[in-house]
Scaffold this active site. Structure first.
Site, PDB file in Angstrom:
ATOM      1  N   ARG A 138       0.760  -0.986   0.001  1.00  0.00           N
ATOM      2  CA  ARG A 138      -0.012   0.147  -0.035  1.00  0.00           C
ATOM      3  C   ARG A 138       0.848   1.127   0.042  1.00  0.00           C
ATOM      4  O   ARG A 138       0.217   2.403  -0.063  1.00  0.00           O
ATOM      5  CB  ARG A 138      -0.735   0.039   1.306  1.00  0.00           C
ATOM      6  CG  ARG A 138      -2.318   0.252   1.101  1.00  0.00           C
ATOM      7  CD  ARG A 138      -2.854   0.318   2.534  1.00  0.00           C
ATOM      8  NE  ARG A 138      -4.059   0.596   2.506  1.00  0.00           N
ATOM      9  CZ  ARG A 138      -5.308  -0.218   2.774  1.00  0.00           C
ATOM     10  NH1 ARG A 138      -4.990  -1.733   2.356  1.00  0.00           N
ATOM     11  NH2 ARG A 138      -6.392   0.012   2.682  1.00  0.00           N
ATOM     12  N   ARG A 210     -18.200  -2.031   9.438  1.00  0.00           N
ATOM     13  CA  ARG A 210     -16.639  -1.633  10.030  1.00  0.00           C
ATOM     14  C   ARG A 210     -16.468  -0.142  10.526  1.00  0.00           C
ATOM     15  O   ARG A 210     -17.286   0.781  10.082  1.00  0.00           O
ATOM     16  CB  ARG A 210     -15.852  -1.789   8.682  1.00  0.00           C
ATOM     17  CG  ARG A 210     -15.359  -3.069   8.536  1.00  0.00           C
ATOM     18  CD  ARG A 210     -14.633  -3.180   7.168  1.00  0.00           C
ATOM     19  NE  ARG A 210     -13.535  -2.426   6.868  1.00  0.00           N
ATOM     20  CZ  ARG A 210     -12.619  -2.457   5.758  1.00  0.00           C
ATOM     21  NH1 ARG A 210     -12.968  -3.422   5.149  1.00  0.00           N
ATOM     22  NH2 ARG A 210     -11.933  -1.523   5.534  1.00  0.00           N
TER      23      ARG A 210
HETATM   24  P1  AP5 Z   1      -8.487  -2.943   3.955  1.00  0.00           P
HETATM   25  O1  AP5 Z   1      -9.156  -3.840   4.668  1.00  0.00           O
HETATM   26  O2  AP5 Z   1      -7.631  -3.117   3.012  1.00  0.00           O
HETATM   27  O3  AP5 Z   1      -9.462  -1.812   3.570  1.00  0.00           O
HETATM   28  P2  AP5 Z   1      -9.347  -0.882   2.116  1.00  0.00           P
HETATM   29  O4  AP5 Z   1      -8.288  -0.805   1.303  1.00  0.00           O
HETATM   30  O5  AP5 Z   1      -9.754   0.706   2.783  1.00  0.00           O
HETATM   31  O6  AP5 Z   1     -10.335  -1.529   1.515  1.00  0.00           O
HETATM   32  P3  AP5 Z   1     -11.582  -1.890   1.809  1.00  0.00           P
HETATM   33  O7  AP5 Z   1     -11.686  -3.364   2.375  1.00  0.00           O
HETATM   34  O8  AP5 Z   1     -12.388  -0.817   2.375  1.00  0.00           O
HETATM   35  O9  AP5 Z   1     -12.552  -1.841   0.333  1.00  0.00           O
HETATM   36  P4  AP5 Z   1     -12.498  -2.869  -0.946  1.00  0.00           P
HETATM   37  O10 AP5 Z   1     -11.845  -2.259  -1.926  1.00  0.00           O
HETATM   38  O11 AP5 Z   1     -12.017  -4.350  -0.255  1.00  0.00           O
HETATM   39  O12 AP5 Z   1     -14.026  -3.009  -1.227  1.00  0.00           O
HETATM   40  P5  AP5 Z   1     -15.217  -4.212  -0.819  1.00  0.00           P
HETATM   41  O13 AP5 Z   1     -14.928  -5.261  -1.785  1.00  0.00           O
HETATM   42  O14 AP5 Z   1     -15.183  -4.560   0.590  1.00  0.00           O
HETATM   43  O15 AP5 Z   1      -7.874  -1.899   5.164  1.00  0.00           O
HETATM   44  C1  AP5 Z   1      -8.178  -1.277   6.063  1.00  0.00           C
HETATM   45  C2  AP5 Z   1      -7.167  -0.523   7.112  1.00  0.00           C
HETATM   46  O16 AP5 Z   1      -6.322  -1.267   7.621  1.00  0.00           O
HETATM   47  C3  AP5 Z   1      -6.624   0.440   6.495  1.00  0.00           C
HETATM   48  O17 AP5 Z   1      -7.314   1.692   6.320  1.00  0.00           O
HETATM   49  C4  AP5 Z   1      -5.299   0.673   7.397  1.00  0.00           C
HETATM   50  O18 AP5 Z   1      -5.634   1.233   8.486  1.00  0.00           O
HETATM   51  C5  AP5 Z   1      -4.753  -0.926   7.738  1.00  0.00           C
HETATM   52  N1  AP5 Z   1      -4.129  -1.363   6.613  1.00  0.00           N
HETATM   53  C6  AP5 Z   1      -4.385  -2.705   5.918  1.00  0.00           C
HETATM   54  N2  AP5 Z   1      -3.211  -2.931   4.896  1.00  0.00           N
HETATM   55  C7  AP5 Z   1      -2.482  -2.148   5.149  1.00  0.00           C
HETATM   56  C8  AP5 Z   1      -0.986  -1.663   4.755  1.00  0.00           C
HETATM   57  N3  AP5 Z   1      -0.855  -2.712   3.787  1.00  0.00           N
HETATM   58  N4  AP5 Z   1      -0.305  -0.600   5.160  1.00  0.00           N
HETATM   59  C9  AP5 Z   1      -1.019   0.158   6.087  1.00  0.00           C
HETATM   60  N5  AP5 Z   1      -1.997  -0.078   6.761  1.00  0.00           N
HETATM   61  C10 AP5 Z   1      -3.034  -0.977   6.196  1.00  0.00           C
HETATM   62  O19 AP5 Z   1     -16.310  -3.379  -1.639  1.00  0.00           O
HETATM   63  C11 AP5 Z   1     -16.817  -2.175  -0.792  1.00  0.00           C
HETATM   64  C12 AP5 Z   1     -18.478  -2.261  -0.703  1.00  0.00           C
HETATM   65  O20 AP5 Z   1     -18.980  -2.120  -2.018  1.00  0.00           O
HETATM   66  C13 AP5 Z   1     -19.161  -3.662  -0.134  1.00  0.00           C
HETATM   67  O21 AP5 Z   1     -20.289  -3.361   0.422  1.00  0.00           O
HETATM   68  C14 AP5 Z   1     -19.491  -4.308  -1.370  1.00  0.00           C
HETATM   69  O22 AP5 Z   1     -20.449  -5.235  -1.325  1.00  0.00           O
HETATM   70  C15 AP5 Z   1     -19.696  -3.266  -2.438  1.00  0.00           C
HETATM   71  N6  AP5 Z   1     -19.441  -3.535  -3.820  1.00  0.00           N
HETATM   72  C16 AP5 Z   1     -18.287  -4.472  -4.389  1.00  0.00           C
HETATM   73  N7  AP5 Z   1     -18.212  -4.559  -5.734  1.00  0.00           N
HETATM   74  C17 AP5 Z   1     -19.413  -3.771  -6.026  1.00  0.00           C
HETATM   75  C18 AP5 Z   1     -20.014  -3.685  -7.299  1.00  0.00           C
HETATM   76  N8  AP5 Z   1     -19.422  -4.119  -8.657  1.00  0.00           N
HETATM   77  N9  AP5 Z   1     -20.990  -2.985  -7.429  1.00  0.00           N
HETATM   78  C19 AP5 Z   1     -21.778  -2.435  -6.132  1.00  0.00           C
HETATM   79  N10 AP5 Z   1     -21.361  -2.726  -5.071  1.00  0.00           N
HETATM   80  C20 AP5 Z   1     -20.114  -3.083  -4.852  1.00  0.00           C
END
Ligand code: AP5
Length: 284
Positions: A138, A210
């Site tokens: 990241r 979350r």
């Molecule tokens: P992390 O869990 O990795 O969160 P993120 O990158 O912020 O990504 P998300 O999980 O929020 O979103 P996503 O892209 O996976 O979307 P999702 O599939 O859930 O990290 C969380 C935290 O941990 C960070 O902020 C940081 O603090 C820490 N961290 C983790 N890794 C780190 C690192 N390497 N370095 C530093 N800190 C780190 O989908 C979102 C929503 O949209 C869902 O409800 C889903 O059902 C919906 N959805 C998905 N696709 C569609 C579609 N095509 N159409 C409509 N709705 C959809």
């Protein structure tokens, strides 16, 4: 014309792979002392994929679909920190307690903490079942550390998929997200609702919202993405690994959009390995 005998020291697929490598992830989520039950054995060219994209773009959703299609394990660094966050304070090391606090505020966890955590689980990167990394790397420092580890171990990435979506749609996806507290499956209240409200279709686990999906944390996360993660796009583009995928449409449509190019890249990687093995054989 040079003919290559297809008797490589590895295969593209492990027979019965589809039944292996489901969402076990015990070793990844809990640490190396919790081994996974069914790990594929034998020489095999695993899928090794990195997913990039802003928070909420759908990386976790796609990782889950790709796991069902390709059977490589979904490894999310965010899931490791959330799993730690669900434990009581006295069970956590001071460093992990600090990491959970960063996550709750929507800030990135410091590189050194993230890298220590990934390195401790590096067996998952070497696993013959392959991996789909979601949320790691990241930052540029994390990407460089991962590259050094993979180069040292002779492990090649298949591709780095960058999902692209306008910011307004991202915020709507994050606001409606619900996650299973047991198996971490991801739902959306309107776009991907569970069959029974608040209950996971797969394991009957309770769904929760979350902590970092509150508006103030979402803003911090999107800023951290622009500042620290977006530069990885050009890093992987220069390495010839980047695949740009529009994240519009349904999750299945997006998955369908990415799989043919992933297959193509893996076939190319496999052919390159065959060439290298053949050259090696002729040289010795
Ligand atoms: P992390 O869990 O990795 O969160 P993120 O990158 O912020 O990504 P998300 O999980 O929020 O979103 P996503 O892209 O996976 O979307 P999702 O599939 O859930 O990290 C969380 C935290 O941990 C960070 O902020 C940081 O603090 C820490 N961290 C983790 N890794 C780190 C690192 N390497 N370095 C530093 N800190 C780190 O989908 C979102 C929503 O949209 C869902 O409800 C889903 O059902 C919906 N959805 C998905 N696709 C569609 C579609 N095509 N159409 C409509 N709705 C959809």
């Amino acid at each position: 014309m040079i003919c290559i005998t297809v008797s490589p020291p590895f295969r593209r697929y492990i027979p019965g792979m589809a039944t292996l490598n489901k969402q076990v992830r015990a070793r990844w989520l809990q640490g190396p002392s919790a081994p996974c039950e069914s790990v594929p054995k034998g020489a095999y060219l695993p899928w090794r994929i990195v997913l990039l994209g802003a928070p909420g773009v759908g990386k976790g959703t796609q990782a889950d679909l790709l796991n069902q299609r390709l059977h490589a394990c979904h490894l999310s660094t965010g899931d490791v920190f959330r799993t730690a966050g669900s434990r009581s304070d006295c069970e956590l090391s001071p460093v992990m307690k600090e990491a959970v606090a960063y996550m709750r505020r929507g800030e990135l966890v410091p590189d050194s903490t993230v890298w220590d955590m990934v390195r401790e689980r590096s067996e998952c990167l070497r696993c013959a079942g392959g991996f789909i990394l979601d949320g790691f790397p990241r930052t540029l420092a994390q990407a460089v550390s991962l590259k050094q580890l993979m180069d040292t171990e002779g492990l090649g990435l298949t591709a780095v998929v960058n999902y692209e979506l306008p910011a307004s749609e991202i915020v709507a996806r994050l606001g409606g997200r619900r996650t299973c507290e047991k198996c971490k499956a991801v739902y959306h209240v309107t776009e991907r609702p569970p069959k029974v409200a608040e209950c996971c279709d797969r394991c009957d686990g309770k769904l929760f919202q979350r902590e970092d999906d509150r508006p103030e944390s979402i803003k911090v996360r999107l800023e951290a993405y622009d500042r620290s993660t977006a530069p990885l796009i050009s890093f992987y583009e220069k390495l010839g690994l980047l695949m740009r995928v529009p994240a519009t449409g349904t999750p299945d449509e997006i998955c369908e959009r990415s799989v043919p190019e992933l297959e193509y890249r893996r076939t190319k990687q496999f052919a390159n390995l065959l060439w290298a093995a053949e050259e090696n054989r002729r040289d010795t």
